[in-house]
Design an enzyme around this catalytic site. Structure first.
Site, mmCIF file in Angstrom:
data_model
loop_
_atom_site.group_PDB
_atom_site.id
_atom_site.type_symbol
_atom_site.label_atom_id
_atom_site.label_comp_id
_atom_site.label_asym_id
_atom_site.label_seq_id
_atom_site.Cartn_x
_atom_site.Cartn_y
_atom_site.Cartn_z
ATOM 1 N N ASP A 149 0.812 -1.213 0.000
ATOM 2 C CA ASP A 149 0.000 0.000 0.000
ATOM 3 C C ASP A 149 0.852 1.272 0.000
ATOM 4 O O ASP A 149 0.623 2.186 -0.773
ATOM 5 C CB ASP A 149 -1.007 0.006 1.175
ATOM 6 N N ASP A 160 6.848 4.046 3.535
ATOM 7 C CA ASP A 160 6.911 5.101 4.546
ATOM 8 C C ASP A 160 8.347 5.183 5.059
ATOM 9 O O ASP A 160 9.212 5.737 4.385
ATOM 10 C CB ASP A 160 5.875 4.760 5.626
ATOM 11 N N PHE A 194 -0.639 11.420 7.910
ATOM 12 C CA PHE A 194 -1.160 10.071 8.117
ATOM 13 C C PHE A 194 -2.437 9.919 7.299
ATOM 14 O O PHE A 194 -3.391 10.665 7.476
ATOM 15 C CB PHE A 194 -1.414 9.792 9.595
ATOM 16 N N ASP A 242 -5.201 1.617 6.882
ATOM 17 C CA ASP A 242 -6.036 1.666 8.086
ATOM 18 C C ASP A 242 -5.476 2.577 9.168
ATOM 19 O O ASP A 242 -4.311 2.971 9.154
ATOM 20 C CB ASP A 242 -6.148 0.267 8.698
HETATM 21 P P1 IMP Z 1 7.222 1.431 6.704
HETATM 22 O O1 IMP Z 1 7.817 0.147 7.193
HETATM 23 O O2 IMP Z 1 7.414 2.541 7.693
HETATM 24 O O3 IMP Z 1 7.654 1.830 5.317
HETATM 25 O O4 IMP Z 1 5.682 1.290 6.764
HETATM 26 C C1 IMP Z 1 4.928 0.615 5.890
HETATM 27 C C2 IMP Z 1 3.616 0.238 6.548
HETATM 28 O O5 IMP Z 1 3.189 1.211 7.509
HETATM 29 C C3 IMP Z 1 2.553 0.220 5.509
HETATM 30 O O6 IMP Z 1 2.396 -1.075 4.978
HETATM 31 C C4 IMP Z 1 1.321 0.669 6.241
HETATM 32 O O7 IMP Z 1 0.635 -0.441 6.775
HETATM 33 C C5 IMP Z 1 1.830 1.513 7.366
HETATM 34 N N1 IMP Z 1 1.687 2.959 7.090
HETATM 35 C C6 IMP Z 1 2.652 3.854 6.788
HETATM 36 N N2 IMP Z 1 2.168 5.081 6.605
HETATM 37 C C7 IMP Z 1 0.826 4.980 6.792
HETATM 38 C C8 IMP Z 1 -0.271 5.927 6.722
HETATM 39 O O8 IMP Z 1 -0.128 7.136 6.442
HETATM 40 N N3 IMP Z 1 -1.493 5.419 6.980
HETATM 41 C C9 IMP Z 1 -1.724 4.099 7.264
HETATM 42 N N4 IMP Z 1 -0.739 3.194 7.340
HETATM 43 C C10 IMP Z 1 0.521 3.632 7.100
HETATM 44 MG MG MG Z 2 -1.242 -0.773 8.534
#
Ligand code: IMP
Ligand code: MG
Length: 178
Positions: free
Chosen positions: A99, A102, A151, A158
């Site tokens: 999705d 981040d 966010f 979610d």
């Molecule tokens: P990362 O490991 O920080 O890159 O995060 C990835 C995961 O964090 C994604 O698969 C999402 O489930 C969650 N995530 C990151 N940013 C958001 C956001 O703005 N809204 C909801 N979920 C997020």
């Molecule tokens: Mg999530």
């Protein structure tokens, strides 16, 4: 429920249009190949269902589970992913579908897990990318939209398991999660 959002960032029409373009690009890039679409649950489920129907190739659909957030809007920095992959990726052309990119922690871990199993090729595709939030360097091969440092929820994303079914991507009001 609309009261929970500050603004709609990407409408369902914008998302549908962009996914059509991405699907066509992927179809062209993998022409003649059998592709494995590897979705990262749970956030990928809407995106994968939609983009999959715009990829005109023989596709095998598989899933892995990753979670890091729980009831929080900031990454815990720890990712729970499966330790081993239960199906064969060796020699396959694998495209990870997620999705959002981040901090980069989840995709870095998943990429390493899949790479260890020797796929023929390995690329990543995310609907959203929040470059300002990166903690580890990671770039995707296919990106739907660049997302501001907010966010967001909807279209699979979610907050505390809510909002995944929204047909658009919206910015959640900070008072909902603070
Ligand atoms: P990362 O490991 O920080 O890159 O995060 C990835 C995961 O964090 C994604 O698969 C999402 O489930 C969650 N995530 C990151 N940013 C958001 C956001 O703005 N809204 C909801 N979920 C997020
Ligand atoms: Mg999530």
């Amino acid at each position: 429920m609309k009261d929970d959002f500050r603004e709609i960032l990407f409408t369902s029409e914008q998302i549908a249009e962009r996914i059509k373009e991405l699907g066509a690009e992927i179809t062209k890039d993998y022409a003649g190949k059998k592709l494995m679409l590897l979705g990262v649950l749970k956030g990928c489920f809407v995106f994968l269902a939609d983009i999959g129907r715009h990829i005109d190739l023989d596709c095998e659909i598989r899933f892995l589970t990753a979670s890091s957030y729980g009831f929080s809007s900031v990454s815990s920095g720890k990712v729970n992913i499966e330790k081993e992959i239960e199906f064969n990726v060796s020699g396959r052309d694998v495209l990870i579908i997620e999705d959002i990119l981040d901090s980069g922690i989840t995709l870095t871990a998943l990429h390493a897990l899949v790479a260890k199993n020797k796929p023929a090729s390995l690329k990543t595709c995310t609907l959203l990318d929040k470059p300002e939030r990166r903690q580890v360097p990671f770039t995707t091969d296919y990106t739907g939209f660049i997302c501001p440092n907010e966010f967001v929820v909807g279209y699979g994303l979610d907050y505390g398991e809510s909002y995944r079914n929204l047909p658009y991507v919206a910015v959640l009001k900070p008072e909902i999660y603070s």
